[in-house]
Design a protein around this motif. Structure first.
Motif, PDB file in Angstrom:
ATOM      1  N   UNK A   1       0.837  -1.205   0.000  1.00 39.68           N
ATOM      2  CA  UNK A   1       0.000   0.000   0.000  1.00 39.68           C
ATOM      3  C   UNK A   1       0.870   1.254   0.000  1.00 39.68           C
ATOM      4  N   UNK A   2       1.926   1.217   0.799  1.00 36.56           N
ATOM      5  CA  UNK A   2       2.821   2.362   0.872  1.00 36.56           C
ATOM      6  C   UNK A   2       3.494   2.625  -0.481  1.00 36.56           C
ATOM      7  N   UNK A   3       3.824   1.551  -1.205  1.00 33.47           N
ATOM      8  CA  UNK A   3       4.449   1.710  -2.512  1.00 33.47           C
ATOM      9  C   UNK A   3       3.529   2.444  -3.490  1.00 33.47           C
ATOM     10  N   UNK A   4       2.221   2.303  -3.313  1.00 36.83           N
ATOM     11  CA  UNK A   4       1.258   2.959  -4.202  1.00 36.83           C
ATOM     12  C   UNK A   4       0.703   4.249  -3.605  1.00 36.83           C
ATOM     13  N   UNK A   5       1.294   4.730  -2.533  1.00 35.72           N
ATOM     14  CA  UNK A   5       0.745   5.894  -1.841  1.00 35.72           C
ATOM     15  C   UNK A   5       1.043   7.215  -2.532  1.00 35.72           C
ATOM     16  N   UNK A   6       1.784   7.179  -3.615  1.00 40.09           N
ATOM     17  CA  UNK A   6       2.096   8.419  -4.325  1.00 40.09           C
ATOM     18  C   UNK A   6       0.834   9.135  -4.789  1.00 40.09           C
ATOM     19  N   UNK A   7      -0.227   8.381  -4.991  1.00 40.05           N
ATOM     20  CA  UNK A   7      -1.469   8.997  -5.445  1.00 40.05           C
ATOM     21  C   UNK A   7      -2.279   9.618  -4.299  1.00 40.05           C
ATOM     22  N   UNK A   8      -1.778   9.512  -3.071  1.00 39.97           N
ATOM     23  CA  UNK A   8      -2.452  10.106  -1.914  1.00 39.97           C
ATOM     24  C   UNK A   8      -1.833  11.454  -1.581  1.00 39.97           C
ATOM     25  N   UNK A   9      -2.618  12.290  -0.910  1.00 35.89           N
ATOM     26  CA  UNK A   9      -2.017  13.544  -0.462  1.00 35.89           C
ATOM     27  C   UNK A   9      -1.292  13.303   0.871  1.00 35.89           C
ATOM     28  N   UNK A  10      -0.543  14.283   1.321  1.00 35.13           N
ATOM     29  CA  UNK A  10       0.300  14.142   2.506  1.00 35.13           C
ATOM     30  C   UNK A  10      -0.524  13.768   3.743  1.00 35.13           C
ATOM     31  N   UNK A  11      -1.666  14.372   3.906  1.00 39.53           N
ATOM     32  CA  UNK A  11      -2.521  14.073   5.058  1.00 39.53           C
ATOM     33  C   UNK A  11      -2.984  12.624   5.057  1.00 39.53           C
TER      34      UNK A  11
ATOM     35  N   UNK B   1      -2.163   5.127  11.526  1.00 37.66           N
ATOM     36  CA  UNK B   1      -3.001   3.954  11.770  1.00 37.66           C
ATOM     37  C   UNK B   1      -2.149   2.688  11.864  1.00 37.66           C
ATOM     38  N   UNK B   2      -1.154   2.571  10.991  1.00 38.97           N
ATOM     39  CA  UNK B   2      -0.272   1.403  11.012  1.00 38.97           C
ATOM     40  C   UNK B   2       0.554   1.383  12.300  1.00 38.97           C
ATOM     41  N   UNK B   3       1.039   2.551  12.718  1.00 37.57           N
ATOM     42  CA  UNK B   3       1.803   2.629  13.958  1.00 37.57           C
ATOM     43  C   UNK B   3       0.936   2.195  15.144  1.00 37.57           C
ATOM     44  N   UNK B   4      -0.316   2.638  15.177  1.00 34.31           N
ATOM     45  CA  UNK B   4      -1.219   2.254  16.266  1.00 34.31           C
ATOM     46  C   UNK B   4      -1.455   0.744  16.276  1.00 34.31           C
ATOM     47  N   UNK B   5      -1.593   0.159  15.091  1.00 31.09           N
ATOM     48  CA  UNK B   5      -1.792  -1.289  14.986  1.00 31.09           C
ATOM     49  C   UNK B   5      -0.568  -2.043  15.518  1.00 31.09           C
ATOM     50  N   UNK B   6       0.628  -1.599  15.142  1.00 33.33           N
ATOM     51  CA  UNK B   6       1.861  -2.237  15.600  1.00 33.33           C
ATOM     52  C   UNK B   6       2.015  -2.072  17.111  1.00 33.33           C
ATOM     53  N   UNK B   7       1.723  -0.901  17.635  1.00 37.25           N
ATOM     54  CA  UNK B   7       1.820  -0.671  19.081  1.00 37.25           C
ATOM     55  C   UNK B   7       0.835  -1.574  19.830  1.00 37.25           C
ATOM     56  N   UNK B   8      -0.340  -1.779  19.263  1.00 32.96           N
ATOM     57  CA  UNK B   8      -1.322  -2.663  19.874  1.00 32.96           C
ATOM     58  C   UNK B   8      -0.804  -4.105  19.907  1.00 32.96           C
TER      59      UNK B   8
END
Length: 95
Positions: free
Chosen positions: A47-57, A65-72
């Motif tokens: 997903x991160x590899x294809x994130x170029x089409x997303x804006x910074x926010x 969200x991924x960090x929260x999942x890993x911390x959990x």
């Protein structure tokens, strides 16, 4: 494996299982076998590899969200490790 029924007065009967010498040998064979290879594909990295089409926010939200999942998951594993220290009938090696 063998089993034996143990009758109890104040509780239902319970079955006690005992591993046979053949079962212990099979368990040892399995423990000594090469471990399965971990799955190399991480969906988040795709997903991160294809994130170029997303804006910074959106990217920052995805990372948060991924960090929260890993911390959990870390908290879950820490809880399991803490329980393992106080689990009854554990040898020092198991703990």
């Amino acid at each position: 494996m063998t089993s034996e029924v143990q009758h109890q007065e104040s509780s239902p009967s319970k079955k006690i299982y005992t591993i046979t010498p053949e079962g212990r040998a099979e368990l040892k064979r399995w423990v000594l076998s090469p471990p399965e290879q971990p799955e190399a594909r991480n969906t988040f990295l795709i997903q991160l590899a294809w994130s170029e089409q997303l804006d910074t926010g959106e990217i920052l939200g995805m990372l948060d969200a991924y960090e929260q999942e890993i911390m959990s998951l870390i908290r879950l594993e820490q809880g399991r490790a803490d329980k393992g220290q106080y689990a009854p009938d554990r040898s020092p090696r198991e703990a």
